[in-house]
Design a protein around this motif. Sequence first.
Motif, PDB file in Angstrom:
ATOM      1  N   THR A   1     -23.957   0.275  33.389  1.00 25.71           N
ATOM      2  CA  THR A   1     -24.123   1.340  34.383  1.00 25.71           C
ATOM      3  C   THR A   1     -25.077   2.439  33.924  1.00 25.71           C
ATOM      4  O   THR A   1     -25.588   3.188  34.751  1.00 25.71           O
ATOM      5  CB  THR A   1     -22.765   2.014  34.658  1.00 25.71           C
ATOM      6  OG1 THR A   1     -22.288   2.557  33.417  1.00 25.71           O
ATOM      7  CG2 THR A   1     -21.747   1.042  35.222  1.00 25.71           C
TER       8      THR A   1
ATOM      9  N   TRP B   1      -4.094   9.138  30.573  1.00 23.60           N
ATOM     10  CA  TRP B   1      -3.749   9.803  29.298  1.00 23.60           C
ATOM     11  C   TRP B   1      -4.970   9.921  28.396  1.00 23.60           C
ATOM     12  O   TRP B   1      -5.080  10.871  27.616  1.00 23.60           O
ATOM     13  CB  TRP B   1      -2.582   9.103  28.597  1.00 23.60           C
ATOM     14  CG  TRP B   1      -2.838   7.724  28.062  1.00 23.60           C
ATOM     15  CD1 TRP B   1      -2.725   6.555  28.753  1.00 23.60           C
ATOM     16  CD2 TRP B   1      -3.250   7.364  26.733  1.00 23.60           C
ATOM     17  NE1 TRP B   1      -3.048   5.496  27.927  1.00 23.60           N
ATOM     18  CE2 TRP B   1      -3.357   5.947  26.689  1.00 23.60           C
ATOM     19  CE3 TRP B   1      -3.530   8.086  25.566  1.00 23.60           C
ATOM     20  CZ2 TRP B   1      -3.743   5.255  25.541  1.00 23.60           C
ATOM     21  CZ3 TRP B   1      -3.901   7.394  24.414  1.00 23.60           C
ATOM     22  CH2 TRP B   1      -4.009   5.992  24.406  1.00 23.60           C
TER      23      TRP B   1
ATOM     24  N   PRO C   1     -12.022   8.606  23.099  1.00 27.61           N
ATOM     25  CA  PRO C   1     -11.310   9.159  21.935  1.00 27.61           C
ATOM     26  C   PRO C   1     -10.962   8.032  20.967  1.00 27.61           C
ATOM     27  O   PRO C   1     -10.544   6.950  21.393  1.00 27.61           O
ATOM     28  CB  PRO C   1     -10.022   9.753  22.536  1.00 27.61           C
ATOM     29  CG  PRO C   1     -10.121   9.604  24.008  1.00 27.61           C
ATOM     30  CD  PRO C   1     -11.174   8.580  24.302  1.00 27.61           C
TER      31      PRO C   1
ATOM     32  N   PRO D   1     -10.588   5.276  33.069  1.00 24.79           N
ATOM     33  CA  PRO D   1      -9.617   5.096  34.161  1.00 24.79           C
ATOM     34  C   PRO D   1      -8.170   5.335  33.749  1.00 24.79           C
ATOM     35  O   PRO D   1      -7.295   5.485  34.612  1.00 24.79           O
ATOM     36  CB  PRO D   1      -9.830   3.640  34.586  1.00 24.79           C
ATOM     37  CG  PRO D   1     -10.520   2.980  33.451  1.00 24.79           C
ATOM     38  CD  PRO D   1     -11.301   4.042  32.747  1.00 24.79           C
TER      39      PRO D   1
ATOM     40  N   SER E   1      -9.973  -1.353  17.947  1.00 27.53           N
ATOM     41  CA  SER E   1      -8.682  -2.040  17.932  1.00 27.53           C
ATOM     42  C   SER E   1      -8.103  -2.242  19.328  1.00 27.53           C
ATOM     43  O   SER E   1      -7.482  -3.265  19.598  1.00 27.53           O
ATOM     44  CB  SER E   1      -7.687  -1.225  17.103  1.00 27.53           C
ATOM     45  OG  SER E   1      -7.625   0.100  17.580  1.00 27.53           O
TER      46      SER E   1
ATOM     47  N   LEU F   1     -14.305  -2.168  25.981  1.00 29.25           N
ATOM     48  CA  LEU F   1     -15.645  -2.167  26.595  1.00 29.25           C
ATOM     49  C   LEU F   1     -16.612  -1.291  25.812  1.00 29.25           C
ATOM     50  O   LEU F   1     -17.805  -1.596  25.741  1.00 29.25           O
ATOM     51  CB  LEU F   1     -15.535  -1.723  28.054  1.00 29.25           C
ATOM     52  CG  LEU F   1     -14.719  -2.688  28.929  1.00 29.25           C
ATOM     53  CD1 LEU F   1     -14.583  -2.130  30.339  1.00 29.25           C
ATOM     54  CD2 LEU F   1     -15.335  -4.074  28.955  1.00 29.25           C
TER      55      LEU F   1
HETATM   56  N1  F42 Z   1      -9.022   2.776  20.963  1.00 24.69           N
HETATM   57  C1  F42 Z   1      -9.482   2.052  19.933  1.00 24.69           C
HETATM   58  O1  F42 Z   1      -9.990   0.936  20.145  1.00 24.69           O
HETATM   59  N2  F42 Z   1      -9.413   2.534  18.646  1.00 24.69           N
HETATM   60  C2  F42 Z   1      -8.889   3.751  18.345  1.00 24.69           C
HETATM   61  O2  F42 Z   1      -8.896   4.173  17.168  1.00 24.69           O
HETATM   62  C3  F42 Z   1      -8.362   4.531  19.439  1.00 24.69           C
HETATM   63  C4  F42 Z   1      -7.775   5.803  19.257  1.00 24.69           C
HETATM   64  C5  F42 Z   1      -7.423   6.573  20.360  1.00 24.69           C
HETATM   65  C6  F42 Z   1      -6.952   7.899  20.185  1.00 24.69           C
HETATM   66  C7  F42 Z   1      -6.657   8.688  21.270  1.00 24.69           C
HETATM   67  C8  F42 Z   1      -6.827   8.162  22.567  1.00 24.69           C
HETATM   68  O3  F42 Z   1      -6.574   8.968  23.626  1.00 24.69           O
HETATM   69  C9  F42 Z   1      -7.281   6.868  22.775  1.00 24.69           C
HETATM   70  C10 F42 Z   1      -7.575   6.045  21.673  1.00 24.69           C
HETATM   71  N3  F42 Z   1      -8.067   4.770  21.849  1.00 24.69           N
HETATM   72  C11 F42 Z   1      -8.486   4.012  20.756  1.00 24.69           C
HETATM   73  C12 F42 Z   1      -8.272   4.208  23.197  1.00 24.69           C
HETATM   74  C13 F42 Z   1      -9.773   4.336  23.524  1.00 24.69           C
HETATM   75  O4  F42 Z   1     -10.092   5.669  23.837  1.00 24.69           O
HETATM   76  C14 F42 Z   1     -10.163   3.433  24.725  1.00 24.69           C
HETATM   77  O5  F42 Z   1      -9.545   3.935  25.885  1.00 24.69           O
HETATM   78  C15 F42 Z   1      -9.760   1.987  24.524  1.00 24.69           C
HETATM   79  O6  F42 Z   1     -10.285   1.510  23.293  1.00 24.69           O
HETATM   80  C16 F42 Z   1     -10.252   1.102  25.644  1.00 24.69           C
HETATM   81  O7  F42 Z   1     -11.668   1.270  25.766  1.00 24.69           O
HETATM   82  P1  F42 Z   1     -12.441   0.624  26.993  1.00 24.69           P
HETATM   83  O8  F42 Z   1     -13.877   1.032  26.856  1.00 24.69           O
HETATM   84  O9  F42 Z   1     -12.185  -0.849  27.082  1.00 24.69           O
HETATM   85  O10 F42 Z   1     -11.789   1.377  28.240  1.00 24.69           O
HETATM   86  C17 F42 Z   1     -11.315   0.687  29.351  1.00 24.69           C
HETATM   87  C18 F42 Z   1      -9.887   1.142  29.678  1.00 24.69           C
HETATM   88  C19 F42 Z   1     -12.150   0.994  30.550  1.00 24.69           C
HETATM   89  O11 F42 Z   1     -11.884   0.461  31.557  1.00 24.69           O
HETATM   90  N4  F42 Z   1     -13.144   1.863  30.404  1.00 24.69           N
HETATM   91  C20 F42 Z   1     -14.053   2.390  31.407  1.00 24.69           C
HETATM   92  C21 F42 Z   1     -14.050   1.865  32.787  1.00 24.69           C
HETATM   93  O12 F42 Z   1     -14.272   2.697  33.691  1.00 24.69           O
HETATM   94  O13 F42 Z   1     -13.924   0.679  33.054  1.00 24.69           O
HETATM   95  C22 F42 Z   1     -15.431   2.281  30.810  1.00 24.69           C
HETATM   96  C23 F42 Z   1     -16.077   0.944  31.077  1.00 24.69           C
HETATM   97  C24 F42 Z   1     -17.469   0.829  30.464  1.00 24.69           C
HETATM   98  O14 F42 Z   1     -17.801   1.314  29.390  1.00 24.69           O
HETATM   99  N5  F42 Z   1     -18.313   0.103  31.230  1.00 24.69           N
HETATM  100  C25 F42 Z   1     -19.628  -0.274  30.796  1.00 24.69           C
HETATM  101  C26 F42 Z   1     -20.697   0.439  31.590  1.00 24.69           C
HETATM  102  O15 F42 Z   1     -21.836  -0.076  31.681  1.00 24.69           O
HETATM  103  O16 F42 Z   1     -20.429   1.565  32.077  1.00 24.69           O
HETATM  104  C27 F42 Z   1     -19.751  -1.793  30.930  1.00 24.69           C
HETATM  105  C28 F42 Z   1     -18.868  -2.471  29.947  1.00 24.69           C
HETATM  106  C29 F42 Z   1     -18.816  -3.998  30.159  1.00 24.69           C
HETATM  107  O17 F42 Z   1     -19.079  -4.737  29.182  1.00 24.69           O
HETATM  108  O18 F42 Z   1     -18.499  -4.427  31.284  1.00 24.69           O
END
Ligand code: F42
Length: 145
Positions: free
Chosen positions: A47, A11, A54, A8, A69, A78
């Motif tokens: 899901t 960037w 990334p 979401p 991190s 997540l």
């Molecule tokens: N994040 C890091 O943690 N470490 C890194 O080294 C890192 C480097 C990096 C480099 C470039 C770049 O562009 C981003 C970078 N990030 C890094 C950020 C990384 O890519 C992720 O965006 C960040 O770690 C957050 O991950 P997130 O999975 O929490 O993403 C959030 C914002 C999110 O909302 N994600 C999606 C969404 O639509 O909600 C996916 C959600 C998801 O996986 N849902 C699960 C499903 O079943 O589909 C359920 C998860 C659950 O437990 O509810």
Amino acid sequence: MSEYIPNPMDWVADQVELYESSGGTEGLSLRDTRLPCIIVTNTGWKTGAIRKTPLMRVVDGENYILVASWAGAAKHPLWYHNLKAEPNVEIRDETKVFSARVTEVEDPAERQRLWDIAVTAYDRYQEYQDKTDRVIPVFIAEPTG
Ligand code: F42
């Protein structure tokens, strides 16, 4: 075939789009840094959707170190939960695309060894650890083919 749901945050989604559409020749570094990134394709544990995350490229020999991190946020990202539920992922490192199996590194000495490598590659990881109460998880990803 599962549906791909982009991150979401624009960037992040934009970097994935550029990295993949260029075949791993553009969008390779984090924002204004020149530090290299990889794309980890994982499966949403609730899901079943395809998620593309990334991360910084940190290597230990043939293996990749994945650091959950999320900029020192209070909670794990997540994707951490996705990897715990389904450890088989795909990694894109520039033009190379391969399957890998990830494991969270629980042994304190081994985690510290990998953490030190990660901080050398990307020093802000230490800043992120210092600002959060959680112990930032470290995974090792071993290529499987
Ligand atoms: N994040 C890091 O943690 N470490 C890194 O080294 C890192 C480097 C990096 C480099 C470039 C770049 O562009 C981003 C970078 N990030 C890094 C950020 C990384 O890519 C992720 O965006 C960040 O770690 C957050 O991950 P997130 O999975 O929490 O993403 C959030 C914002 C999110 O909302 N994600 C999606 C969404 O639509 O909600 C996916 C959600 C998801 O996986 N849902 C699960 C499903 O079943 O589909 C359920 C998860 C659950 O437990 O509810």
